[in-house]
Structures are given as structure tokens and as C-alpha cells.
Design an enzyme around this catalytic site. Sequence first.
Site, PDB file in Angstrom:
ATOM      1  N   SER A   1      39.783 -25.490  25.439  1.00  0.00           N
ATOM      2  CA  SER A   1      38.386 -25.449  25.887  1.00  0.00           C
ATOM      3  C   SER A   1      38.151 -26.597  26.850  1.00  0.00           C
ATOM      4  O   SER A   1      38.874 -27.605  26.829  1.00  0.00           O
ATOM      5  CB  SER A   1      37.457 -25.615  24.680  1.00  0.00           C
ATOM      6  OG  SER A   1      36.129 -25.861  25.096  1.00  0.00           O
TER       7      SER A   1
ATOM      8  N   TYR B   1      35.175 -29.817  16.561  1.00  0.00           N
ATOM      9  CA  TYR B   1      35.617 -28.778  17.498  1.00  0.00           C
ATOM     10  C   TYR B   1      36.285 -29.404  18.726  1.00  0.00           C
ATOM     11  O   TYR B   1      37.407 -29.033  19.102  1.00  0.00           O
ATOM     12  CB  TYR B   1      34.425 -27.907  17.938  1.00  0.00           C
ATOM     13  CG  TYR B   1      34.817 -26.843  18.933  1.00  0.00           C
ATOM     14  CD1 TYR B   1      35.591 -25.756  18.539  1.00  0.00           C
ATOM     15  CD2 TYR B   1      34.451 -26.932  20.282  1.00  0.00           C
ATOM     16  CE1 TYR B   1      35.984 -24.786  19.456  1.00  0.00           C
ATOM     17  CE2 TYR B   1      34.826 -25.970  21.194  1.00  0.00           C
ATOM     18  CZ  TYR B   1      35.594 -24.895  20.780  1.00  0.00           C
ATOM     19  OH  TYR B   1      35.991 -23.937  21.683  1.00  0.00           O
TER      20      TYR B   1
HETATM   21  N1  LIG Z   1      33.160 -18.599  24.282  1.00  0.00           N
HETATM   22  C1  LIG Z   1      33.249 -19.816  24.805  1.00  0.00           C
HETATM   23  O1  LIG Z   1      32.287 -20.318  25.428  1.00  0.00           O
HETATM   24  C2  LIG Z   1      34.536 -20.583  24.674  1.00  0.00           C
HETATM   25  C3  LIG Z   1      34.733 -21.693  25.504  1.00  0.00           C
HETATM   26  C4  LIG Z   1      35.918 -22.415  25.410  1.00  0.00           C
HETATM   27  C5  LIG Z   1      36.887 -22.032  24.507  1.00  0.00           C
HETATM   28  N2  LIG Z   1      36.686 -20.953  23.694  1.00  0.00           N
HETATM   29  C6  LIG Z   1      37.758 -20.599  22.750  1.00  0.00           C
HETATM   30  O2  LIG Z   1      38.137 -19.263  22.963  1.00  0.00           O
HETATM   31  C7  LIG Z   1      38.739 -18.750  21.784  1.00  0.00           C
HETATM   32  C8  LIG Z   1      38.184 -17.369  21.488  1.00  0.00           C
HETATM   33  O3  LIG Z   1      36.816 -17.487  21.174  1.00  0.00           O
HETATM   34  P1  LIG Z   1      35.721 -16.453  21.707  1.00  0.00           P
HETATM   35  O4  LIG Z   1      34.833 -17.178  22.619  1.00  0.00           O
HETATM   36  O5  LIG Z   1      36.351 -15.203  22.182  1.00  0.00           O
HETATM   37  O6  LIG Z   1      34.892 -16.245  20.342  1.00  0.00           O
HETATM   38  P2  LIG Z   1      34.686 -14.968  19.398  1.00  0.00           P
HETATM   39  O7  LIG Z   1      34.111 -13.829  20.175  1.00  0.00           O
HETATM   40  O8  LIG Z   1      33.909 -15.505  18.241  1.00  0.00           O
HETATM   41  O9  LIG Z   1      36.166 -14.575  18.932  1.00  0.00           O
HETATM   42  C9  LIG Z   1      36.863 -15.315  17.984  1.00  0.00           C
HETATM   43  C10 LIG Z   1      38.046 -14.489  17.478  1.00  0.00           C
HETATM   44  O10 LIG Z   1      38.769 -15.260  16.516  1.00  0.00           O
HETATM   45  C11 LIG Z   1      38.929 -14.487  15.321  1.00  0.00           C
HETATM   46  N3  LIG Z   1      38.941 -15.354  14.152  1.00  0.00           N
HETATM   47  C12 LIG Z   1      37.966 -16.176  13.713  1.00  0.00           C
HETATM   48  N4  LIG Z   1      38.329 -16.761  12.559  1.00  0.00           N
HETATM   49  C13 LIG Z   1      39.577 -16.288  12.269  1.00  0.00           C
HETATM   50  C14 LIG Z   1      40.489 -16.508  11.193  1.00  0.00           C
HETATM   51  N5  LIG Z   1      40.194 -17.320  10.176  1.00  0.00           N
HETATM   52  N6  LIG Z   1      41.691 -15.852  11.219  1.00  0.00           N
HETATM   53  C15 LIG Z   1      41.996 -15.013  12.239  1.00  0.00           C
HETATM   54  N7  LIG Z   1      41.175 -14.765  13.270  1.00  0.00           N
HETATM   55  C16 LIG Z   1      39.976 -15.395  13.278  1.00  0.00           C
HETATM   56  C17 LIG Z   1      37.704 -13.554  15.307  1.00  0.00           C
HETATM   57  O11 LIG Z   1      37.973 -12.366  14.567  1.00  0.00           O
HETATM   58  P3  LIG Z   1      37.606 -12.100  13.014  1.00  0.00           P
HETATM   59  O12 LIG Z   1      36.237 -12.650  12.784  1.00  0.00           O
HETATM   60  O13 LIG Z   1      37.722 -10.619  12.880  1.00  0.00           O
HETATM   61  O14 LIG Z   1      38.666 -12.807  12.243  1.00  0.00           O
HETATM   62  C18 LIG Z   1      37.599 -13.205  16.781  1.00  0.00           C
HETATM   63  O15 LIG Z   1      38.498 -12.172  17.108  1.00  0.00           O
HETATM   64  C19 LIG Z   1      38.481 -19.785  20.682  1.00  0.00           C
HETATM   65  O16 LIG Z   1      39.657 -20.535  20.451  1.00  0.00           O
HETATM   66  C20 LIG Z   1      37.383 -20.658  21.274  1.00  0.00           C
HETATM   67  O17 LIG Z   1      37.434 -21.966  20.755  1.00  0.00           O
HETATM   68  C21 LIG Z   1      35.537 -20.224  23.763  1.00  0.00           C
END
Ligand SMILES: NC(=O)c1ccc[n+]([C@@H]2O[C@H](COP(=O)([O-])OP(=O)(O)OC[C@H]3O[C@@H](n4cnc5c(N)ncnc54)[C@H](OP(=O)(O)O)[C@@H]3O)[C@@H](O)[C@H]2O)c1
Length: 265
Positions: free
Chosen positions: A143, A156
Site C-alpha cells: 500500500s 495497518y
Molecule cells: N482499497 C484500497 O484503497 C487499498 C489501498 C492500498 C492497498 N490495498 C490492499 O489491497 C489488498 C486487497 O484489498 P481490497 O482493497 O481489494 O479490499 P477488499 O475488497 O476488502 O478485499 C479483500 C480480500 O481479502 C480477502 N480476505 C480478507 N480476510 C481474509 C482472510 N482472513 N483469509 C483469506 N482472505 C481474506 C477478502 O475475502 P473474504 O472476506 O471472502 O475472505 C477479499 O477477497 C489488501 O492487501 C489491501 O491492504 C487496498
Amino acid sequence: MSTHTTTRALVTGASSGIGEAFARALAARGDDVVLVARSRPRLDELAGELRDECGVDVEVLPADLATPEGIADVEERLRDPGRTIGLLVNNAGFGTAGEFVDLPIDEEEREIRLNVLALVRLTHAALGPMSRRGGGAIVNVSSLAAYQPNPGMATYGATKAFVSSFTQAVHEEAKRHGVHVMVVCPGFTRTEFQARAGVDQSDVPGFAWMTADSVVEESLRALERKRAVCVPGPLYRVTAALSDSTPTGLTRRVAALVLRRSASH
Ligand SMILES: NC(=O)c1ccc[n+]([C@@H]2O[C@H](COP(=O)([O-])OP(=O)(O)OC[C@H]3O[C@@H](n4cnc5c(N)ncnc54)[C@H](OP(=O)(O)O)[C@@H]3O)[C@@H](O)[C@H]2O)c1
């Protein structure tokens, strides 16, 4: 021109957001995919779509990667010599928001287990077979939060600083074995992340938001170019460069001011 050859990719956190966008983009270019997350119904639905629309082989592997059992199941799949994985995308992750002292400590630990421990163990499980074969790639999703301390999201930000440092170090080690390891550092991306973290980011201006699809498109382009670090979006590349060249004490205080301002809205 793309130099891509078809592979089998394992994507964690594939049930929504950036992970789902990775799975869709990889299947669209002809890769077979293994989908990992906790929610089996969501993975099954996506798997059906990808088989129908892209004609690729799709495996569904439900696992809670914040638990030792869930991590072990995915490690075992990564080491399976009969069905080798050519690309691992360590994307599953979540954030907690608020003053550290007020946050339930068990949830902070779960965050570290998922964002750090699972990513380290899965990287290790994938890297061994890839190094022995002399090929393969690993993408670790970090991130922009990795670039400075994050008052208000302290744990985080620290997990993502770990991911960025760890991945860049392993990038240098792994290239000697023909394996490409890259870290992706997205900024604000419209997914379920913000709702899950319970953060109100309604004051983040529209132009600052990226789509999961554009994050993935830039990531896959950077992967082909064998980059160590990918910061998707020109705005965030400038932000990252500024953070890199500013003393940590200053970025820390600026981050605290910005976060305090948004918390008071
Ligand atoms: N969105 C942003 O602004 C942003 C910015 C920078 C970095 N990121 C990073 O991008 C990555 C993806 O996040 P996203 O933004 O796409 O968020 P998201 O839509 O909430 O997706 C998160 C994914 O992780 C899975 N997950 C959560 N807990 C889990 C567990 N205990 N075991 C296995 N899978 C799990 C969720 O599926 P289930 O709930 O079905 O398990 C979901 O598929 C993360 O690492 C986040 O830190 C996001």
C-alpha cells in the site's frame, strides 16, 4: 508487445476488490487460476463466470489465511508438484482504523497474521518450487501506507511497511534464480476495503480514487517489465517519491494532521 506465456496463477483475496480484478485480468489473458478467500459462495460464483467467459481452468480454495490451518492448506497447494503455480498474487489483507490504544488487540493480531505472516509463508512456499524450476513470479500487494508511519492506522501501515521492505529484499535474492518478485503499492482504490476498515473517506476527492481494474492493469504491465516496485497511478507515484525524499519525522506529523482532520469530519 506482450511476452506473456500462459501460466497457472494463485490469487489470495480473490472474492472482491483488487484480488477479484487480478483473477479476472489473468483469466482474460488465458491463465488458469486458483481462487483463495474465506467466502466460498463468492469464489464459486466468480469461478463459474471465468470458466464460461474465458474458458480457463479455475480451482476454488476457500481458506482463512489468518489461521495456521488456512495458511497450511494454501502452502500445500503451492507446493503441489503435479499442478505447478507460475504466479502467486499475495493480495488478501485488511486494515483496522482508530487509535491503537482503543482497538481490540486480538483483531490487531489477526491483521498481522493475514497481512504479514500469511504473505511471508506463502511467498516461501511458492519461491522454493519456482527457484528449483528457474522461473515464476510473485506479486505482493502492499500500500501507499507503507511509505510513512500512519497514526490512526498504525498497525495497518506497519504491516504494509513490512510487506514493501520484505518483498524488495526477496526481489534481489530471487532474481538470481530466475524468479521475479514485485511489490504493488496502491493508493485509494474503490473496493470493500474502506467499509471493512470502518473508515469514512468521503472527503477523499474523486480524482484520488483508482479502480481495482486500473491498479491491476498497471501491476501486470510492471510485472512484464520486471519492476521491483509498482505504484499504480501518476498521482501516487509523485506522492511516493515525495514521501521517499522527505524526513520521516515530517511525513509522520503531516499524516497525523491529515488523519486527525478526516477523523473530525
Ligand atoms: N482499497 C484500497 O484503497 C487499498 C489501498 C492500498 C492497498 N490495498 C490492499 O489491497 C489488498 C486487497 O484489498 P481490497 O482493497 O481489494 O479490499 P477488499 O475488497 O476488502 O478485499 C479483500 C480480500 O481479502 C480477502 N480476505 C480478507 N480476510 C481474509 C482472510 N482472513 N483469509 C483469506 N482472505 C481474506 C477478502 O475475502 P473474504 O472476506 O471472502 O475472505 C477479499 O477477497 C489488501 O492487501 C489491501 O491492504 C487496498
